[in-house]
Design a protein around this motif. Structure first.
Motif, PDB file in Angstrom:
ATOM      1  N   GLY A   3       0.787  -1.233   0.000  1.00  0.00           N
ATOM      2  CA  GLY A   3       0.000   0.000   0.000  1.00  0.00           C
ATOM      3  C   GLY A   3       0.812   1.271   0.000  1.00  0.00           C
ATOM      4  O   GLY A   3       0.259   2.352  -0.045  1.00  0.00           O
ATOM      5  N   VAL A   4       2.139   1.184   0.070  1.00  0.00           N
ATOM      6  CA  VAL A   4       2.958   2.396   0.109  1.00  0.00           C
ATOM      7  C   VAL A   4       3.331   2.790  -1.309  1.00  0.00           C
ATOM      8  O   VAL A   4       3.872   1.991  -2.066  1.00  0.00           O
ATOM      9  N   ARG A  24       0.891  -0.531   8.138  1.00  0.00           N
ATOM     10  CA  ARG A  24      -0.419   0.128   8.055  1.00  0.00           C
ATOM     11  C   ARG A  24      -0.311   1.656   8.113  1.00  0.00           C
ATOM     12  O   ARG A  24      -1.024   2.363   7.404  1.00  0.00           O
ATOM     13  N   GLN A  46      -3.400   3.636   6.255  1.00  0.00           N
ATOM     14  CA  GLN A  46      -3.736   3.153   4.914  1.00  0.00           C
ATOM     15  C   GLN A  46      -4.926   2.202   4.911  1.00  0.00           C
ATOM     16  O   GLN A  46      -5.641   2.091   3.926  1.00  0.00           O
ATOM     17  N   GLU A  47      -5.136   1.512   6.028  1.00  0.00           N
ATOM     18  CA  GLU A  47      -6.233   0.549   6.100  1.00  0.00           C
ATOM     19  C   GLU A  47      -7.587   1.250   6.150  1.00  0.00           C
ATOM     20  O   GLU A  47      -8.526   0.878   5.460  1.00  0.00           O
ATOM     21  N   GLY A  49      -7.905   4.640   5.611  1.00  0.00           N
ATOM     22  CA  GLY A  49      -7.925   5.789   4.708  1.00  0.00           C
ATOM     23  C   GLY A  49      -8.123   7.109   5.432  1.00  0.00           C
ATOM     24  O   GLY A  49      -8.739   8.029   4.902  1.00  0.00           O
TER      25      GLY A  49
END
Length: 295
Positions: A3-4, A24, A46-47, A49
């Motif tokens: 996710g990065v 995360r 990130q989980e 948002g």
């Protein structure tokens, strides 16, 4: 790292400076605030948002004080168990042995701290100030009736945070909170001199020190002046506080009801009402509970 976004060619995206062990939470370079041992950065979950705050304590500055490190760990663990809409939530905590830091992720409030928010918005009704005050008291009542009792010890307008779009305030920065059992006094001097109750200097106090600090917060909210700003040293503040001399800002308070309420909070320790008692004070008579400040 899941996710990065590592594509540096994308000029619109801001790269993370650091990511937590789970991948995360990502920390940005932007500093939201800093204290004696702690820095607070803007970060992203990130989980979910959502934006969060990444609090970082440099342990090397405390390397000669293992008791302080132990206290930090125990307090942060305690903060994870707290759940109240007027207390800043703590989401995650870990230590980074490589960088010798203790890191914890907390919720972030959209409008920063109450001191800056009040300076920015100078035209505020007494009703709005009472709503903010009531929410601070609800947070204090939660801390003080917690098992074990939690004393904040450093309550002031710079560590009360605001979600300005819904008029919500939350107590944060519990890094100096003293965790004391029932009928036990805490024994260490910490805090912001202008907001410290006289008995804090005597190192023998209870949760009532937070009520005194709350009174000073109300005074600052009403007058837009930090209490005892007429003093140019901590020694002078201490001299006035310990001899019961009120800050010059009190002279600016024209409303007798407000003055009486602040005086009630600043009284002798045993005479000060509890947070629960203050919540039922006639001062809050016309302030309705709504979804933002309902307990």
């Amino acid at each position: 790292m899941n996710g990065v976004d590592t594509d540096q060619s994308d000029k619109d995206s801001e790269p993370f400076v650091e990511v937590d062990p789970s991948g995360r939470y990502g920390r940005y370079h932007e500093l939201l605030g800093s204290g004696a041992v702690k820095k607070v950065y803007r970060a992203f979950d990130q989980e979910e948002g959502i934006e969060v705050a990444w609090n970082q304590v440099k342990l090397r500055s405390l390397s000669d004080d293992p008791a302080m490190v132990d206290r930090l760990y125990s307090e942060v663990r305690l903060l994870r168990t707290l759940a109240n809409k007027n207390i800043i939530s703590l989401f995650n905590v870990w230590s980074d042995d490589h960088h010798n830091t203790l890191n914890f992720i907390t919720e972030v409030c959209t409008s920063g701290n109450l001191r800056e928010y009040r300076k920015k918005h100078r035209q505020v009704s007494m009703k709005a100030l009472k709503k903010w005050s009531k929410q601070i008291l609800k947070g204090l009542n939660y801390l003080h009736t917690h098992e074990p009792c939690i004393i904040h010890r450093d309550l002031n307008c710079s560590n009360v945070f605001v979600n300005g779009n819904i008029g919500q305030v939350k107590i944060g920065d519990l890094g100096l909170a003293a965790i004391v059992g029932k009928n036990h006094s805490a024994h260490s001097i910490l805090g912001t001199p202008e907001f410290m109750a006289p008995e804090l200097y005597e190192e023998d106090y209870t949760e009532q020190v937070d009520i005194y600090s709350f009174g000073m917060c109300v005074l600052e909210m009403v007058t837009l002046e930090i209490p005892y700003s007429e003093c140019d040293s901590v020694a002078k503040i201490y001299k006035k506080v310990s001899s019961g001399v009120r800050p010059a800002a009190m002279l600016k308070v024209k409303d007798p009801e407000v003055k009486a309420f602040v005086e009630k909070c600043l009284g002798q320790p045993r005479a000060r009402p509890s947070a629960a008692e203050l919540l039922h004070d006639p001062f809050f008579g016309e302030v309705d509970d709504d979804e933002n400040d309902d307990s």
